[in-house]
Design a protein around this motif. Structure first.
Motif, PDB file in Angstrom:
ATOM      1  N   VAL A   6       0.871  -1.177   0.000  1.00  0.00           N
ATOM      2  CA  VAL A   6       0.000   0.000   0.000  1.00  0.00           C
ATOM      3  C   VAL A   6       0.906   1.224   0.000  1.00  0.00           C
ATOM      4  O   VAL A   6       1.558   1.530   0.995  1.00  0.00           O
ATOM      5  N   GLU A   7       0.985   1.864  -1.124  1.00  0.00           N
ATOM      6  CA  GLU A   7       1.942   2.967  -1.311  1.00  0.00           C
ATOM      7  C   GLU A   7       1.400   3.891  -2.389  1.00  0.00           C
ATOM      8  O   GLU A   7       1.052   3.436  -3.475  1.00  0.00           O
ATOM      9  N   ASP A   8       1.315   5.186  -2.057  1.00  0.00           N
ATOM     10  CA  ASP A   8       0.708   6.113  -3.016  1.00  0.00           C
ATOM     11  C   ASP A   8       1.701   6.637  -4.061  1.00  0.00           C
ATOM     12  O   ASP A   8       1.281   7.131  -5.104  1.00  0.00           O
ATOM     13  N   GLU A   9       3.011   6.542  -3.781  1.00  0.00           N
ATOM     14  CA  GLU A   9       3.969   7.023  -4.770  1.00  0.00           C
ATOM     15  C   GLU A   9       4.169   5.953  -5.841  1.00  0.00           C
ATOM     16  O   GLU A   9       4.637   4.843  -5.542  1.00  0.00           O
ATOM     17  N   GLN A  10       3.828   6.335  -7.049  1.00  0.00           N
ATOM     18  CA  GLN A  10       3.812   5.369  -8.147  1.00  0.00           C
ATOM     19  C   GLN A  10       5.177   4.701  -8.333  1.00  0.00           C
ATOM     20  O   GLN A  10       5.271   3.486  -8.494  1.00  0.00           O
ATOM     21  N   LEU A  50       2.932  -1.250   4.400  1.00  0.00           N
ATOM     22  CA  LEU A  50       1.994  -0.147   4.506  1.00  0.00           C
ATOM     23  C   LEU A  50       2.719   1.181   4.666  1.00  0.00           C
ATOM     24  O   LEU A  50       3.421   1.395   5.654  1.00  0.00           O
ATOM     25  N   ASP A  51       2.555   2.048   3.700  1.00  0.00           N
ATOM     26  CA  ASP A  51       3.110   3.391   3.824  1.00  0.00           C
ATOM     27  C   ASP A  51       2.255   4.161   4.827  1.00  0.00           C
ATOM     28  O   ASP A  51       1.026   4.043   4.824  1.00  0.00           O
ATOM     29  N   VAL A  52       2.890   4.930   5.718  1.00  0.00           N
ATOM     30  CA  VAL A  52       2.122   5.676   6.720  1.00  0.00           C
ATOM     31  C   VAL A  52       1.368   6.832   6.072  1.00  0.00           C
ATOM     32  O   VAL A  52       0.171   7.012   6.266  1.00  0.00           O
ATOM     33  N   MET A  53       2.095   7.617   5.278  1.00  0.00           N
ATOM     34  CA  MET A  53       1.481   8.814   4.696  1.00  0.00           C
ATOM     35  C   MET A  53       0.779   8.476   3.397  1.00  0.00           C
ATOM     36  O   MET A  53       1.414   8.283   2.361  1.00  0.00           O
ATOM     37  N   LEU A  54      -0.519   8.385   3.477  1.00  0.00           N
ATOM     38  CA  LEU A  54      -1.336   8.112   2.294  1.00  0.00           C
ATOM     39  C   LEU A  54      -2.408   9.195   2.242  1.00  0.00           C
ATOM     40  O   LEU A  54      -2.862   9.652   3.294  1.00  0.00           O
ATOM     41  N   VAL A 100      12.403   2.938   7.927  1.00  0.00           N
ATOM     42  CA  VAL A 100      12.461   4.369   7.632  1.00  0.00           C
ATOM     43  C   VAL A 100      12.900   4.584   6.185  1.00  0.00           C
ATOM     44  O   VAL A 100      13.880   3.984   5.732  1.00  0.00           O
ATOM     45  N   LYS A 101      12.153   5.432   5.487  1.00  0.00           N
ATOM     46  CA  LYS A 101      12.520   5.803   4.114  1.00  0.00           C
ATOM     47  C   LYS A 101      13.632   6.838   4.140  1.00  0.00           C
ATOM     48  O   LYS A 101      13.609   7.693   5.006  1.00  0.00           O
ATOM     49  N   PRO A 102      14.558   6.830   3.230  1.00  0.00           N
ATOM     50  CA  PRO A 102      14.743   5.830   2.175  1.00  0.00           C
ATOM     51  C   PRO A 102      15.479   4.604   2.724  1.00  0.00           C
ATOM     52  O   PRO A 102      16.240   4.706   3.677  1.00  0.00           O
TER      53      PRO A 102
END
Ligand code: CA
Length: 224
Positions: A6-10, A50-54, A100-102
């Motif tokens: 689940v990640e909004d960045e394509q 799961l990405d936190v910021m969506l 943690v990204k990246p």
């Protein structure tokens, strides 16, 4: 093994999909939190990244919603570097790990394998360290069969140590987890509570379980 991303960045989504497919996983990937909820409800996955910021429904809402509904699928959360409180919150809401990204894909893959090996089992309700028994669900603790008379705060403190047996916990870490806040460095609130806990947990017994690690913090373990 089937995982859901689940990640909004394509770009990140495509990169993760490719990496996991090459590593032999079957991959579902969605962009929006709302879609994630639907996919999670409709099909089984061995693990969810799961990405936190969506946009819309964020990672916290998803993981807490899953756990509230009894869904124990392992969840690994992706957070930004400056979101320490978010990481804490994610773990408390029921995430199994965070990164943690990246990050390097190899690291993510290693974490995923560790979480999968551990399986979906949540923290046990009863923790045992030497003759100490902590019953999380009933909020009770005993040593050598004798019930310890703890305040709720002391119990929270003891449970934090119990869940992280052998790990040195800093005062800052303890303050964040037990009081949900930061104290300024002059404050001795943590030390005062540790002293009270020790009076009940350790003073009446020969084997001490809480140890002070100078300059670092405290650790709960049988011997040090
Ligand atoms: Ca994002």
């Amino acid at each position: 093994m089937k995982i859901l991303i689940v990640e909004d960045e394509q770009k990140t989504r495509a990169y993760l999909r490719k990496g996991f497919e090459e590593a032999g996983f079957t991959v579902d990937a969605v962009e929006r939190g709302e879609d994630a909820f639907q996919v999670i409800a409709d099909s089984h996955h061995d693990l969810i990244i799961l990405d936190v910021m969506l946009p819309g429904l964020d990672g916290w809402a998803i993981v807490s919603g899953m756990r509230a509904g009894g869904d124990e699928t392992p969840v690994l959360m992706l957070t930004a570097r400056d979101q320490v409180q978010d990481r804490v919150r994610g773990l408390e809401l029921g995430a199994d790990d965070y990164l943690v990204k990246p990050f390097a894909f190899s690291e993510l893959l290693a974490r995923v394998r560790t979480v999968l090996r551990r399986g979906p089992a949540r923290q046990p309700d009863i923790l045992k360290i030497a003759d100490l028994e902590i019953n999380i669900a009933r909020m009770r603790a005993s040593r050598a069969g004798r019930r310890l008379d703890l305040t709720p705060r002391e119990f929270a403190l003891l449970s934090l140590f119990g869940r992280r047996t052998g790990e040195v916990l800093s005062r800052t870490f303890i303050a964040e987890h037990v009081w949900d806040m930061n104290f300024d460095s002059e404050s001795n609130v943590v030390d005062v509570h540790i002293r009270r806990l020790r009076a009940k947990l350790d003073d009446p017994f020969d084997v001490k379980l809480i140890h002070t690690v100078r300059g670092m913090g405290y650790v709960l373990e049988e011997s040090r």
